[in-house]
Design an enzyme around this catalytic site. Structure first.
Site, mmCIF file in Angstrom:
data_model
loop_
_atom_site.group_PDB
_atom_site.id
_atom_site.type_symbol
_atom_site.label_atom_id
_atom_site.label_comp_id
_atom_site.label_asym_id
_atom_site.label_seq_id
_atom_site.Cartn_x
_atom_site.Cartn_y
_atom_site.Cartn_z
ATOM 1 N N LYS B 103 0.852 -1.194 -0.112
ATOM 2 C CA LYS B 103 -0.027 -0.033 0.114
ATOM 3 C C LYS B 103 0.906 1.018 -0.126
ATOM 4 O O LYS B 103 1.416 1.416 1.007
ATOM 5 C CB LYS B 103 -0.955 0.109 1.140
ATOM 6 C CG LYS B 103 -1.857 1.281 1.221
ATOM 7 C CD LYS B 103 -2.422 1.263 2.555
ATOM 8 C CE LYS B 103 -3.208 2.744 2.832
ATOM 9 N NZ LYS B 103 -3.727 2.959 4.235
ATOM 10 N N GLY B 164 -8.191 9.652 9.044
ATOM 11 C CA GLY B 164 -8.373 9.652 10.650
ATOM 12 C C GLY B 164 -9.509 10.781 10.991
ATOM 13 O O GLY B 164 -9.756 11.172 11.787
ATOM 14 N N ALA B 191 -9.295 5.752 3.449
ATOM 15 C CA ALA B 191 -9.097 6.820 4.414
ATOM 16 C C ALA B 191 -10.481 7.707 4.540
ATOM 17 O O ALA B 191 -11.160 7.824 3.331
ATOM 18 C CB ALA B 191 -7.939 7.555 3.953
#
Lengths: 65, 264
Positions: B103, B164, B191
């Site tokens: 990734k 996040g 994400a």
């Protein structure tokens, strides 16, 4: 000779990477290494010689996102 | 109904039955992580590399836990801000995890953690040429996506929102456009997902899978949240395959008008 291992200045007797790792207490197989920012494959550690002032990075599996 | 196997995802010639990729960071304990992975029914977890002190054994313990869960690992290059860092980290990850998958993250800004798309392209070029199977963390930019595919990436992982933030899909139009432009490329929203409804929305748009971490790891009950995401992702995929109704500006009655009693 004095090298930096994961950011800490360290005095080591050995010069070959495999031996330096053993001297620094790395007994597990599942680690990866880089010297001065360049990757050193597991199979190359026995022939890779460190020099005074080299920066050795030793990493292991960790959680990640 | 979809034919059997139709719901499987194929990435780099590997068939995957779960469309939920789960991160392994930030859990309160290894036990909670294990419970969340089990509840998620995921087949792929993301992992990383960090400095280890001699005699620590922490990495070995973490690896034993991951192995016990019977999942594939997708190593990341998290926190890498340069091509050199990302490439070296990928090489070290391949050495440690014995997988060509990576990734690829090349971060461009510490506040938004958004990809450095220029560095990403360069790192992807180097790694693809070196035999890596790259999962690039990218934006929804079409030109970037096209470039990454030309370099040999066979899957793209555009962000929903900054890592996040739990903001969900910041640019639905852009994600929809990307999906329409590359109908046959595996696309994974990676994400910014905060709620199962965000994941379901991405899947309803036709995205192939969801990668998330924080929304599960920092939930009050990570295992329960993992199960909620698992179900939402399945629901979103099922809805996509069922060909959802298109949005309309004008109302239309769902109850038949013909035959209504004339009462005025």
């Amino acid at each position: 000779m004095r090298i930096t291992v994961n950011g800490d200045e360290t005095d080591v007797q050995a010069t070959l990477l495999n031996d330096v790792l053993r001297e620094c207490g790395y007994m597990h197989d599942r680690i990866a290494t880089a010297i001065n920012g360049d990757f050193v494959h597991t199979s190359a550690r026995a022939q890779t010689r460190l020099q005074e002032g080299d920066r050795l990075e030793v990493v292991a599996p960790m959680s990640g996102g | 109904m979809a034919e059997p196997g139709k719901n499987n995802l194929c990435v780099y010639e590997t068939e995957i039955t779960s469309r939920f990729f789960l991160g392994t960071a930030q859990y309160p304990s290894p036990g909670v992580l294990a419970d969340a992975v089990t509840a998620s029914a995921c087949e792929i977890v993301t992992v990383s590399l960090r400095r280890e002190a001699g005699n620590s054994g922490a990495g070995e313990q973490f690896w034993e836990l991951i192995k016990s869960l019977g999942v594939r690992v997708l190593p990341n290059t998290a926190s890498c801000y340069s091509v050199k860092e990302a490439v070296t980290t990928a090489q070290m990850a391949r050495d440690v995890f014995d997988t060509p998958w990576v990734k690829l993250e090349v971060i461009g800004n510490p506040d938004t953690l958004q990809p450095d798309i220029f560095g990403l392209v360069e790192a992807a070029r180097i790694l693809c040429e070196d035999g890596f199977q790259v999962f690039p963390y990218c934006t929804e930019d079409l030109v970037l996506a096209d470039k990454l595919l030309q370099l040999g990436c066979e899957v793209l992982m555009p962000w929903g929102a900054p890592i996040g933030t739990a903001r969900g899909l910041n640019n639905v139009y852009g994600l929809r456009t990307l999906r329409a432009h590359f109908p046959d490329v595996p696309l994974v929203v990676d994400a910014g997902i905060g709620l199962p409804s965000h994941a379901a929305q991405a899947m309803e748009l036709g995205y192939d899978a969801i990668l998330l971490n924080t929304a599960v790891a920092r939930a009050g009950d990570p295992a329960a949240m993992a199960a909620a995401f698992r179900d939402a992702i399945v629901a979103g995929r099922t809805a996509f395959l069922a060909d959802p109704l298109e949005m309309s500006d004008m109302a239309s009655p769902s109850t038949p008008v013909i035959g209504k009693a004339f009462l005025s």
